[in-house]
Design a protein around this motif. Structure first.
Motif, PDB file in Angstrom:
ATOM      1  N   GLU A  72     -22.102  52.199  24.412  1.00 22.84           N
ATOM      2  CA  GLU A  72     -23.591  52.141  23.995  1.00 22.84           C
ATOM      3  C   GLU A  72     -24.163  50.683  23.433  1.00 22.84           C
ATOM      4  OE1 GLU A  72     -24.787  55.336  22.288  1.00 22.84           O
ATOM      5  OE2 GLU A  72     -23.658  56.550  22.850  1.00 22.84           O
ATOM      6  N   GLY A  73     -25.425  50.483  23.966  1.00 23.06           N
ATOM      7  CA  GLY A  73     -25.804  49.328  23.746  1.00 23.06           C
ATOM      8  C   GLY A  73     -26.724  48.568  24.911  1.00 23.06           C
ATOM      9  N   THR A  74     -27.153  47.608  24.338  1.00 24.78           N
ATOM     10  CA  THR A  74     -28.507  46.678  25.883  1.00 24.78           C
ATOM     11  C   THR A  74     -26.886  45.826  26.512  1.00 24.78           C
ATOM     12  OG1 THR A  74     -30.005  47.416  25.496  1.00 24.78           O
ATOM     13  CG2 THR A  74     -30.503  45.631  26.553  1.00 24.78           C
ATOM     14  N   TYR A  75     -27.299  45.498  27.758  1.00 25.73           N
ATOM     15  CA  TYR A  75     -26.434  43.863  28.177  1.00 25.73           C
ATOM     16  C   TYR A  75     -27.162  42.935  28.627  1.00 25.73           C
ATOM     17  CZ  TYR A  75     -22.402  46.487  26.174  1.00 25.73           C
ATOM     18  OH  TYR A  75     -21.639  47.232  24.920  1.00 25.73           O
ATOM     19  N   ARG A  76     -26.814  41.663  28.800  1.00 25.57           N
ATOM     20  CA  ARG A  76     -27.745  41.315  29.976  1.00 25.57           C
ATOM     21  C   ARG A  76     -26.316  40.856  30.787  1.00 25.57           C
ATOM     22  NH1 ARG A  76     -32.212  38.867  30.505  1.00 25.57           N
ATOM     23  NH2 ARG A  76     -32.970  39.071  28.382  1.00 25.57           N
ATOM     24  N   ALA A  77     -27.076  41.221  32.358  1.00 25.81           N
ATOM     25  CA  ALA A  77     -25.379  40.805  33.431  1.00 25.81           C
ATOM     26  C   ALA A  77     -26.103  39.239  33.854  1.00 25.81           C
ATOM     27  CB  ALA A  77     -26.085  41.900  34.576  1.00 25.81           C
ATOM     28  N   TRP A  78     -25.105  38.725  34.090  1.00 20.51           N
ATOM     29  CA  TRP A  78     -24.744  38.269  35.280  1.00 20.51           C
ATOM     30  C   TRP A  78     -24.261  37.555  36.416  1.00 20.51           C
ATOM     31  CZ3 TRP A  78     -27.737  33.922  32.537  1.00 20.51           C
ATOM     32  CH2 TRP A  78     -28.226  33.796  31.122  1.00 20.51           C
ATOM     33  N   VAL A  79     -24.285  36.992  37.001  1.00 18.03           N
ATOM     34  CA  VAL A  79     -24.058  36.796  38.725  1.00 18.03           C
ATOM     35  C   VAL A  79     -23.562  35.453  38.242  1.00 18.03           C
ATOM     36  CG1 VAL A  79     -23.911  37.312  40.706  1.00 18.03           C
ATOM     37  CG2 VAL A  79     -25.073  39.204  39.413  1.00 18.03           C
ATOM     38  N   ARG A  80     -22.069  35.191  39.030  1.00 21.10           N
ATOM     39  CA  ARG A  80     -21.668  33.700  39.332  1.00 21.10           C
ATOM     40  C   ARG A  80     -21.446  34.060  40.604  1.00 21.10           C
ATOM     41  NH1 ARG A  80     -17.592  30.780  36.010  1.00 21.10           N
ATOM     42  NH2 ARG A  80     -15.956  32.083  36.224  1.00 21.10           N
ATOM     43  N   VAL A  81     -22.220  33.127  41.316  1.00 20.53           N
ATOM     44  CA  VAL A  81     -21.435  32.944  42.970  1.00 20.53           C
ATOM     45  C   VAL A  81     -21.393  32.188  43.469  1.00 20.53           C
ATOM     46  CG1 VAL A  81     -22.560  32.587  45.860  1.00 20.53           C
ATOM     47  CG2 VAL A  81     -23.687  34.583  43.602  1.00 20.53           C
ATOM     48  N   SER A  82     -19.874  31.910  43.731  1.00 19.79           N
ATOM     49  CA  SER A  82     -19.015  30.566  43.524  1.00 19.79           C
ATOM     50  C   SER A  82     -19.333  30.052  45.820  1.00 19.79           C
ATOM     51  CB  SER A  82     -17.092  31.144  43.871  1.00 19.79           C
ATOM     52  OG  SER A  82     -17.610  31.059  42.776  1.00 19.79           O
ATOM     53  N   ALA A  83     -20.054  29.640  46.034  1.00 18.91           N
ATOM     54  CA  ALA A  83     -19.828  28.948  47.376  1.00 18.91           C
ATOM     55  C   ALA A  83     -19.101  27.573  47.656  1.00 18.91           C
ATOM     56  CB  ALA A  83     -21.395  28.738  47.895  1.00 18.91           C
ATOM     57  N   LEU A  84     -19.307  27.204  48.455  1.00 22.05           N
ATOM     58  CA  LEU A  84     -18.144  25.596  49.064  1.00 22.05           C
ATOM     59  C   LEU A  84     -18.605  24.638  47.902  1.00 22.05           C
ATOM     60  CD1 LEU A  84     -18.081  25.158  52.581  1.00 22.05           C
ATOM     61  CD2 LEU A  84     -16.043  25.948  50.524  1.00 22.05           C
ATOM     62  N   VAL A  85     -19.676  24.449  47.835  1.00 20.18           N
ATOM     63  CA  VAL A  85     -20.880  23.154  46.949  1.00 20.18           C
ATOM     64  C   VAL A  85     -20.801  23.867  45.445  1.00 20.18           C
ATOM     65  CG1 VAL A  85     -21.497  21.321  46.521  1.00 20.18           C
ATOM     66  CG2 VAL A  85     -20.371  22.076  48.906  1.00 20.18           C
ATOM     67  N   GLU A  86     -22.418  24.574  45.656  1.00 22.21           N
ATOM     68  CA  GLU A  86     -22.777  25.132  44.349  1.00 22.21           C
ATOM     69  C   GLU A  86     -21.928  26.487  43.622  1.00 22.21           C
ATOM     70  OE1 GLU A  86     -27.148  24.734  45.545  1.00 22.21           O
ATOM     71  OE2 GLU A  86     -26.006  26.141  46.544  1.00 22.21           O
ATOM     72  N   GLN A  87     -22.180  26.281  42.336  1.00 27.23           N
ATOM     73  CA  GLN A  87     -21.624  27.513  41.888  1.00 27.23           C
ATOM     74  C   GLN A  87     -23.014  27.825  40.963  1.00 27.23           C
ATOM     75  OE1 GLN A  87     -18.433  27.776  38.700  1.00 27.23           O
ATOM     76  NE2 GLN A  87     -17.319  28.547  40.274  1.00 27.23           N
ATOM     77  N   PRO A  88     -24.297  28.994  41.203  1.00 25.13           N
ATOM     78  CA  PRO A  88     -24.759  29.093  40.593  1.00 25.13           C
ATOM     79  C   PRO A  88     -24.680  30.315  39.547  1.00 25.13           C
ATOM     80  CG  PRO A  88     -25.590  29.522  43.456  1.00 25.13           C
ATOM     81  CD  PRO A  88     -24.021  29.023  42.753  1.00 25.13           C
ATOM     82  N   VAL A  89     -25.486  30.085  38.431  1.00 27.12           N
ATOM     83  CA  VAL A  89     -24.833  31.585  36.975  1.00 27.12           C
ATOM     84  C   VAL A  89     -26.087  31.965  37.672  1.00 27.12           C
ATOM     85  CG1 VAL A  89     -24.288  32.442  35.413  1.00 27.12           C
ATOM     86  CG2 VAL A  89     -22.719  30.354  36.560  1.00 27.12           C
ATOM     87  N   LEU A  90     -26.874  33.658  38.169  1.00 28.58           N
ATOM     88  CA  LEU A  90     -28.159  34.096  38.007  1.00 28.58           C
ATOM     89  C   LEU A  90     -28.383  34.777  36.680  1.00 28.58           C
ATOM     90  CD1 LEU A  90     -27.806  34.104  41.461  1.00 28.58           C
ATOM     91  CD2 LEU A  90     -29.190  32.325  39.918  1.00 28.58           C
ATOM     92  N   PRO A  91     -28.619  35.003  36.008  1.00 31.26           N
ATOM     93  CA  PRO A  91     -29.237  36.688  35.102  1.00 31.26           C
ATOM     94  C   PRO A  91     -29.422  37.172  35.524  1.00 31.26           C
ATOM     95  CG  PRO A  91     -31.368  35.022  34.778  1.00 31.26           C
ATOM     96  CD  PRO A  91     -30.229  33.849  35.340  1.00 31.26           C
ATOM     97  N   GLY A  92     -28.782  38.599  35.853  1.00 30.62           N
ATOM     98  CA  GLY A  92     -29.422  39.688  36.809  1.00 30.62           C
ATOM     99  C   GLY A  92     -29.613  40.566  35.870  1.00 30.62           C
ATOM    100  N   GLY A  93     -30.585  40.665  35.086  1.00 30.29           N
ATOM    101  CA  GLY A  93     -31.307  42.138  34.250  1.00 30.29           C
ATOM    102  C   GLY A  93     -30.953  42.042  33.021  1.00 30.29           C
ATOM    103  N   LEU A  94     -31.424  43.126  31.987  1.00 31.82           N
ATOM    104  CA  LEU A  94     -31.046  43.993  31.044  1.00 31.82           C
ATOM    105  C   LEU A  94     -30.385  45.588  31.893  1.00 31.82           C
ATOM    106  CD1 LEU A  94     -33.755  43.424  28.614  1.00 31.82           C
ATOM    107  CD2 LEU A  94     -31.636  42.407  28.898  1.00 31.82           C
ATOM    108  N   VAL A  95     -29.003  45.719  31.389  1.00 37.58           N
ATOM    109  CA  VAL A  95     -28.470  46.799  31.705  1.00 37.58           C
ATOM    110  C   VAL A  95     -28.479  48.552  30.044  1.00 37.58           C
ATOM    111  CG1 VAL A  95     -26.310  48.009  32.570  1.00 37.58           C
ATOM    112  CG2 VAL A  95     -27.024  45.446  33.076  1.00 37.58           C
ATOM    113  N   PRO A  96     -29.038  49.277  30.056  1.00 39.49           N
ATOM    114  CA  PRO A  96     -28.755  49.655  28.506  1.00 39.49           C
ATOM    115  C   PRO A  96     -27.863  50.646  28.614  1.00 39.49           C
ATOM    116  CG  PRO A  96     -31.203  50.213  30.490  1.00 39.49           C
ATOM    117  CD  PRO A  96     -30.537  49.616  30.388  1.00 39.49           C
ATOM    118  N   VAL A  97     -26.836  51.305  27.920  1.00 33.80           N
ATOM    119  CA  VAL A  97     -26.208  52.009  27.769  1.00 33.80           C
ATOM    120  C   VAL A  97     -25.964  53.007  27.162  1.00 33.80           C
ATOM    121  CG1 VAL A  97     -23.646  51.861  28.533  1.00 33.80           C
ATOM    122  CG2 VAL A  97     -24.277  50.389  29.165  1.00 33.80           C
ATOM    123  N   ILE A  98     -26.629  53.829  27.204  1.00 37.62           N
ATOM    124  CA  ILE A  98     -26.444  54.705  25.876  1.00 37.62           C
ATOM    125  C   ILE A  98     -25.592  55.934  25.722  1.00 37.62           C
ATOM    126  CG2 ILE A  98     -29.145  55.367  26.811  1.00 37.62           C
ATOM    127  CD1 ILE A  98     -29.333  56.998  28.447  1.00 37.62           C
TER     128      ILE A  98
END
Length: 98
Positions: A72-98
């Motif tokens: 239980e808690g609130t988490y920030r989700a992150w997404v990391r995409v692995s492409a040939l040259v780029e590797q963006p790390v993107l915030p994916g929003g808050l995930v409330p777990v109750i």
């Protein structure tokens, strides 16, 4: 995002603009203000492909078998995409777990 029960085991979908779905994808969960470290990343898959992008998909909840257990808690989700040259790390929003 809608709250998720800490007793529930289900897929979490995080929309990402731009990927074709052929890139590698990982998801991390941190506290609301934190940034992920290398050990926070979990393998994910792509789903719901469209011209605009795709959803990063990851199983969360108790029970092992590849699921990421989130107490239980609130988490920030992150997404990391692995492409040939780029590797963006993107915030994916808050995930409330109750």
């Amino acid at each position: 995002m809608e709250p998720i029960s800490s007793l529930s085991r289900e897929f979490l979908y995080i929309p990402v603009r731009g990927p074709s779905g052929g890139e590698g994808v990982e998801v991390a969960f941190t506290n609301e203000d934190g940034e992920p470290t290398e050990t926070d990343w979990h393998d994910a898959t792509w789903d719901n492909h469209s011209a605009a992008g795709a959803d990063a998909k990851i199983l969360v909840g108790p029970g092992g078998d590849g699921a990421v257990a989130l107490p239980e808690g609130t988490y920030r989700a992150w997404v990391r995409v692995s492409a040939l040259v780029e590797q963006p790390v993107l915030p994916g929003g808050l995930v409330p777990v109750i």
